[in-house]
Design a protein around this motif. Sequence first.
Motif, PDB file in Angstrom:
ATOM      1  N   SER A 114       3.756  -4.211   2.797  1.00  0.00           N
ATOM      2  CA  SER A 114       2.839  -3.707   3.823  1.00  0.00           C
ATOM      3  C   SER A 114       2.198  -4.829   4.620  1.00  0.00           C
ATOM      4  O   SER A 114       1.774  -4.630   5.764  1.00  0.00           O
ATOM      5  CB  SER A 114       1.751  -2.852   3.158  1.00  0.00           C
ATOM      6  N   GLY A 115       2.091  -6.014   4.024  1.00  0.00           N
ATOM      7  CA  GLY A 115       1.487  -7.140   4.714  1.00  0.00           C
ATOM      8  C   GLY A 115       1.742  -8.422   3.967  1.00  0.00           C
ATOM      9  O   GLY A 115       2.130  -8.422   2.797  1.00  0.00           O
ATOM     10  N   ASP A 164      -5.100  -4.726 -11.429  1.00  0.00           N
ATOM     11  CA  ASP A 164      -5.546  -4.068 -10.197  1.00  0.00           C
ATOM     12  C   ASP A 164      -4.950  -4.705  -8.952  1.00  0.00           C
ATOM     13  O   ASP A 164      -5.620  -4.851  -7.913  1.00  0.00           O
ATOM     14  CB  ASP A 164      -7.073  -4.093 -10.112  1.00  0.00           C
ATOM     15  N   GLY A 165      -3.676  -5.084  -9.041  1.00  0.00           N
ATOM     16  CA  GLY A 165      -2.972  -5.595  -7.875  1.00  0.00           C
ATOM     17  C   GLY A 165      -3.271  -7.028  -7.495  1.00  0.00           C
ATOM     18  O   GLY A 165      -2.871  -7.479  -6.426  1.00  0.00           O
ATOM     19  N   VAL A 169      -3.152   4.062  -2.167  1.00  0.00           N
ATOM     20  CA  VAL A 169      -3.228   3.216  -3.360  1.00  0.00           C
ATOM     21  C   VAL A 169      -2.789   1.806  -2.977  1.00  0.00           C
ATOM     22  O   VAL A 169      -1.697   1.622  -2.421  1.00  0.00           O
ATOM     23  CB  VAL A 169      -2.317   3.738  -4.493  1.00  0.00           C
ATOM     24  N   VAL A 170      -3.637   0.829  -3.251  1.00  0.00           N
ATOM     25  CA  VAL A 170      -3.283  -0.567  -3.000  1.00  0.00           C
ATOM     26  C   VAL A 170      -2.657  -1.122  -4.279  1.00  0.00           C
ATOM     27  O   VAL A 170      -3.353  -1.434  -5.241  1.00  0.00           O
ATOM     28  CB  VAL A 170      -4.522  -1.402  -2.593  1.00  0.00           C
ATOM     29  N   ALA A 171      -1.323  -1.208  -4.287  1.00  0.00           N
ATOM     30  CA  ALA A 171      -0.610  -1.672  -5.479  1.00  0.00           C
ATOM     31  C   ALA A 171      -0.670  -3.187  -5.606  1.00  0.00           C
ATOM     32  O   ALA A 171      -0.729  -3.722  -6.714  1.00  0.00           O
ATOM     33  CB  ALA A 171       0.838  -1.202  -5.437  1.00  0.00           C
ATOM     34  N   LEU A 172      -0.615  -3.900  -4.476  1.00  0.00           N
ATOM     35  CA  LEU A 172      -0.733  -5.356  -4.453  1.00  0.00           C
ATOM     36  C   LEU A 172      -1.768  -5.728  -3.405  1.00  0.00           C
ATOM     37  O   LEU A 172      -1.691  -5.263  -2.263  1.00  0.00           O
ATOM     38  CB  LEU A 172       0.610  -6.017  -4.121  1.00  0.00           C
ATOM     39  N   ASP A 173      -2.717  -6.570  -3.785  1.00  0.00           N
ATOM     40  CA  ASP A 173      -3.847  -6.889  -2.924  1.00  0.00           C
ATOM     41  C   ASP A 173      -3.851  -8.388  -2.602  1.00  0.00           C
ATOM     42  O   ASP A 173      -4.459  -9.195  -3.296  1.00  0.00           O
ATOM     43  CB  ASP A 173      -5.145  -6.487  -3.635  1.00  0.00           C
ATOM     44  N   VAL A 201       0.852  -1.188   0.000  1.00  0.00           N
ATOM     45  CA  VAL A 201       0.000   0.000   0.000  1.00  0.00           C
ATOM     46  C   VAL A 201       0.888   1.238   0.000  1.00  0.00           C
ATOM     47  O   VAL A 201       1.840   1.338   0.786  1.00  0.00           O
ATOM     48  CB  VAL A 201      -0.925   0.017   1.236  1.00  0.00           C
ATOM     49  N   TYR A 202       0.579   2.171  -0.876  1.00  0.00           N
ATOM     50  CA  TYR A 202       1.274   3.457  -0.915  1.00  0.00           C
ATOM     51  C   TYR A 202       0.322   4.547  -0.431  1.00  0.00           C
ATOM     52  O   TYR A 202      -0.857   4.574  -0.789  1.00  0.00           O
ATOM     53  CB  TYR A 202       1.736   3.794  -2.333  1.00  0.00           C
ATOM     54  N   GLY A 203       0.842   5.474   0.372  1.00  0.00           N
ATOM     55  CA  GLY A 203       0.043   6.601   0.814  1.00  0.00           C
ATOM     56  C   GLY A 203      -0.924   6.236   1.924  1.00  0.00           C
ATOM     57  O   GLY A 203      -0.990   5.083   2.375  1.00  0.00           O
ATOM     58  N   GLN A 204      -1.701   7.248   2.338  1.00  0.00           N
ATOM     59  CA  GLN A 204      -2.672   7.067   3.414  1.00  0.00           C
ATOM     60  C   GLN A 204      -3.951   7.839   3.087  1.00  0.00           C
ATOM     61  O   GLN A 204      -3.958   8.744   2.254  1.00  0.00           O
ATOM     62  CB  GLN A 204      -2.100   7.558   4.751  1.00  0.00           C
TER      63      GLN A 204
END
Length: 270
Positions: free
Chosen positions: A75-76, A231-232, A35-39, A27-30
């Motif tokens: 991020s996770g 979309d990630g 933006v969720v780049a990888l989901d 996740v980039y930004g808050q």
Amino acid sequence: MTTTPSGVATATRATAVAARATDLTKVYGQGETQVVALDAVSVAFRQSEFTAIMGPSGSGKSTLMHCMAGLDSISGGSARIGETELTGLKDKKLTQLRRDKIGFIFQAFNLLPTLTALENITLPMDIAGRKPDRAWLDRVVETVGLGGRLKHRPAQLSGGQQQRVAVARALASRPEIIFADEPTGNLDSRSGAEVLGFLRNSVRELGQTVVMVTHDPVAASYADRVVFLADGRIVDDMADPTADMVLDRMLRFSGGSPQTPAFDAKGRTS
């Protein structure tokens, strides 16, 4: 090693996993700018296999590669190279992992202009204070066809030859996995085909593991497998691809058609 009917030695296909992502999230930004780049991506890259990662711009393919290679934080979830978990590694350990277990090939050749081709190839090992395995180095040089160019500096080499040097540099330390980010993006079609052929041969004959991000269906057709992102998320996984199969799949994901494609002939978004 096994030998084909034509007498070409090939590496026996392994089933062990060279790298694995499990529920990998980036996740980039808050807040409103987040933006969720990888989901929650889960994928495994097997040893001695050539995998291409494809998807439209913004799909997360380069982010996935950078997270898997330890070039970007996650991020996770989990990212592993072999048995080593990248999450939580200190900078020194992460640097050592990238140096000892990972090879990199980028669109920009990233060669030092004052060094010869051979010196550029062995530079990572020189920095690490390790002597190259001469027999392996000779085999790599032969595989990428650089035998007559080792004393030349980058300015004396064509773009295709410079990328061959970059490929040889990635192979020379015999890493567990090579990550290639658009390795033919700055090359003409002939030079690009040569570099892709060398990567293909490094898997088939040397037993190397290669993961390549590309926009190009023709480049992807050199791989054993194509992983598609949108979309990630991973939306498809194709074995034994052809360029036509890859382009057709990309058009379907984009909602395009052969008459009104959302991708051009090389799979780039229009």
